[in-house]
Design an enzyme around this catalytic site. Structure first.
Site, PDB file in Angstrom:
ATOM      1  N   HIS A  65       0.827  -1.211   0.000  1.00  0.00           N
ATOM      2  CA  HIS A  65       0.000   0.000   0.000  1.00  0.00           C
ATOM      3  C   HIS A  65       0.863   1.264   0.000  1.00  0.00           C
ATOM      4  O   HIS A  65       0.490   2.272  -0.603  1.00  0.00           O
ATOM      5  CB  HIS A  65      -0.934  -0.021   1.210  1.00  0.00           C
ATOM      6  CG  HIS A  65      -1.904  -1.162   1.157  1.00  0.00           C
ATOM      7  ND1 HIS A  65      -3.046  -1.133   0.391  1.00  0.00           N
ATOM      8  CD2 HIS A  65      -1.863  -2.390   1.732  1.00  0.00           C
ATOM      9  CE1 HIS A  65      -3.681  -2.275   0.520  1.00  0.00           C
ATOM     10  NE2 HIS A  65      -2.986  -3.058   1.317  1.00  0.00           N
ATOM     11  N   ASP A  71       2.957   6.655  -4.888  1.00  0.00           N
ATOM     12  CA  ASP A  71       3.080   6.847  -6.332  1.00  0.00           C
ATOM     13  C   ASP A  71       2.284   8.115  -6.676  1.00  0.00           C
ATOM     14  O   ASP A  71       1.064   8.064  -6.874  1.00  0.00           O
ATOM     15  CB  ASP A  71       2.527   5.621  -7.055  1.00  0.00           C
ATOM     16  CG  ASP A  71       2.616   5.729  -8.572  1.00  0.00           C
ATOM     17  OD1 ASP A  71       2.753   6.852  -9.091  1.00  0.00           O
ATOM     18  OD2 ASP A  71       2.535   4.681  -9.242  1.00  0.00           O
ATOM     19  N   GLU A 166      -8.999   1.768  -8.280  1.00  0.00           N
ATOM     20  CA  GLU A 166      -7.681   1.681  -8.914  1.00  0.00           C
ATOM     21  C   GLU A 166      -7.410   0.199  -9.086  1.00  0.00           C
ATOM     22  O   GLU A 166      -6.852  -0.446  -8.219  1.00  0.00           O
ATOM     23  CB  GLU A 166      -6.612   2.364  -8.054  1.00  0.00           C
ATOM     24  CG  GLU A 166      -5.301   2.590  -8.806  1.00  0.00           C
ATOM     25  CD  GLU A 166      -4.412   1.355  -8.830  1.00  0.00           C
ATOM     26  OE1 GLU A 166      -4.618   0.476  -9.717  1.00  0.00           O
ATOM     27  OE2 GLU A 166      -3.535   1.245  -7.972  1.00  0.00           O
ATOM     28  N   GLU A 175      -3.815  -9.482 -12.826  1.00  0.00           N
ATOM     29  CA  GLU A 175      -4.565  -9.636 -11.575  1.00  0.00           C
ATOM     30  C   GLU A 175      -6.072  -9.725 -11.796  1.00  0.00           C
ATOM     31  O   GLU A 175      -6.805 -10.117 -10.905  1.00  0.00           O
ATOM     32  CB  GLU A 175      -4.262  -8.538 -10.553  1.00  0.00           C
ATOM     33  CG  GLU A 175      -2.886  -8.618  -9.936  1.00  0.00           C
ATOM     34  CD  GLU A 175      -2.698  -7.643  -8.781  1.00  0.00           C
ATOM     35  OE1 GLU A 175      -3.461  -6.657  -8.704  1.00  0.00           O
ATOM     36  OE2 GLU A 175      -1.807  -7.882  -7.974  1.00  0.00           O
ATOM     37  N   HIS A 326       4.636   3.241 -10.255  1.00  0.00           N
ATOM     38  CA  HIS A 326       5.068   1.947  -9.718  1.00  0.00           C
ATOM     39  C   HIS A 326       4.819   0.802 -10.697  1.00  0.00           C
ATOM     40  O   HIS A 326       5.371  -0.282 -10.525  1.00  0.00           O
ATOM     41  CB  HIS A 326       4.367   1.658  -8.381  1.00  0.00           C
ATOM     42  CG  HIS A 326       2.934   1.243  -8.497  1.00  0.00           C
ATOM     43  ND1 HIS A 326       1.911   2.136  -8.707  1.00  0.00           N
ATOM     44  CD2 HIS A 326       2.356   0.016  -8.440  1.00  0.00           C
ATOM     45  CE1 HIS A 326       0.759   1.478  -8.765  1.00  0.00           C
ATOM     46  NE2 HIS A 326       0.997   0.195  -8.604  1.00  0.00           N
TER      47      HIS A 326
END
Length: 367
Positions: A65, A71, A166, A175, A326
């Site tokens: 996190h 970021d 997000e 994912e 990131h």
């Protein structure tokens, strides 16, 4: 977790040939194992449940996190989009945050967007508990309701005006979190509601990845405490090429010069379906301009994405020409680099297909 070193999708690498370059497929190892036998519906459901559980539990680590929240291009793009959409989409409205993490987007929607209520849904138990504490510490518990649960199973007390999330992974879809967002849209978004972000675009461009090969395998070429380990270089480079890598060191000057990136996916998040996301296919064609005086060495393809927000000019852009995020860029390396000559064509088809053994991963192929 959003990591390039564990649980990467399988890749079919490409080897070039002369003439119009259309790289044939070569099967690499799968991202998860299979016993080769037919599986029952029960075992299929068990595999899905395990892959989901593993991903949810991985988000219990605070370091993940931290990487995402710090970021700045990522988090600030959402903040600017919320501010831009405050009057039209957020103020006095109900918002659903899918996969809220520690609640940063939920709190931005409540504070900067002046939302009436935000339902912050988080599947990881530890993370949901932390988010609830953070929301309380910031005096927003009356408007941000943290809900621990899997989005597909959660029941809300009302339909919402905005679904925010997000959800993006490496090369956009890794994912498969977008599927949960789409199901939330279909179940809980009002007919005139908005998706934040509202559009997602994936880009592709060939490039020279010698820098990343050297980072992964170059160590073995040097003096290793007075010993020669150079016999390992070829094997080490094969390991680097075996699966797509997320690189934080890739730079724009590594893209094949004189060639513009092409968009290989353009998803309208208000209308796209799970089936569209599970099997993304796009033809590509690149031609090195004849005005180039020398060939360009191509090691493979670089992928990155942009997401756009409604009713504003706010974009979150992850390409090498923009401030680093990131995500970096995803590099899919071919087995053998080749020289693309001036006037020569590099064409084929890119496919991103949900992996049959773990739906959170994707098989990436070029043919």
């Amino acid at each position: 977790p959003k990591t390039a070193t564990k649980g990467q999708p399988a890749k079919r690498a490409a080897a070039a040939k002369k003439g119009p370059k259309t790289p044939p497929q070569k099967r690499q190892r799968s991202s998860s194992s299979t016993d080769g036998a037919g599986t029952s519906k029960t075992s299929e459901a068990s595999k899905v449940a395990k892959s989901d559980r593993d991903m949810f539990e991985s988000y219990g680590r605070l370091d993940i996190h931290k990487v995402m929240i710090e970021d700045f291009p990522r988090t600030d793009a959402y903040r600017r989009a919320i501010v831009a959409g405050r009057a039209k989409h957020f103020k006095g409205k109900a918002v659903l945050d899918v996969g809220c993490g520690l609640g940063i987007l939920s709190m931005l929607a409540a504070r900067d967007g002046e939302a009436r209520i935000v339902y912050a849904v988080e599947a990881c138990k530890e993370t949901a508990a932390r988010a609830e504490r953070i929301v309380a510490e910031n005096g927003l518990s009356d408007r941000v309701h943290v809900i621990h649960g899997v989005m597909e199973q959660v029941k809300l007390p009302e339909k919402v005006d905005v679904v925010i999330s997000e959800w993006m992974g490496y090369f956009l879809v890794h994912e498969s979190m977008l599927e949960s967002v789409l199901q939330a849209r279909d179940r809980w978004l009002k007919p005139a509601g908005c998706m934040y972000p509202s559009r997602a675009q994936l880009f592709l461009c060939p490039g020279n990845f010698q820098k990343q090969l050297d980072e992964g395998a170059g160590f073995w070429r040097g003096d290793v405490y007075g010993f020669d380990f150079a016999c390992l270089v070829e094997e080490a480079e094969a390991e680097v090429r075996a699966q797509p890598m997320a690189s934080g060191t890739f730079t724009a000057d590594q893209l094949t010069q004189g060639i513009a990136p092409v968009m290989v996916a353009d998803l309208d998040l208000g209308t796209c379906t799970k089936a569209m996301v599970r099997n993304i296919r796009s033809a590509y064609s690149f031609v090195l301009p004849k005005r180039k005086k020398a060939p360009e060495t191509v090691h493979g393809m670089a992928l990155w994405f942009d997401v756009l927000f409604p009713a504003s000019k706010v974009k979150l852009q992850t390409g090498p020409h923009h401030p680093p995020t990131h995500w970096g860029q995803t590099l899919a390396l071919m087995d053998d680099p080749f020289d693309l000559e001036p006037g020569e064509d590099l064409s084929g088809t890119m496919r991103l297909k949900s992996n049959k053994d773990n739906h959170r991963f994707y098989d990436v192929s070029f043919s």
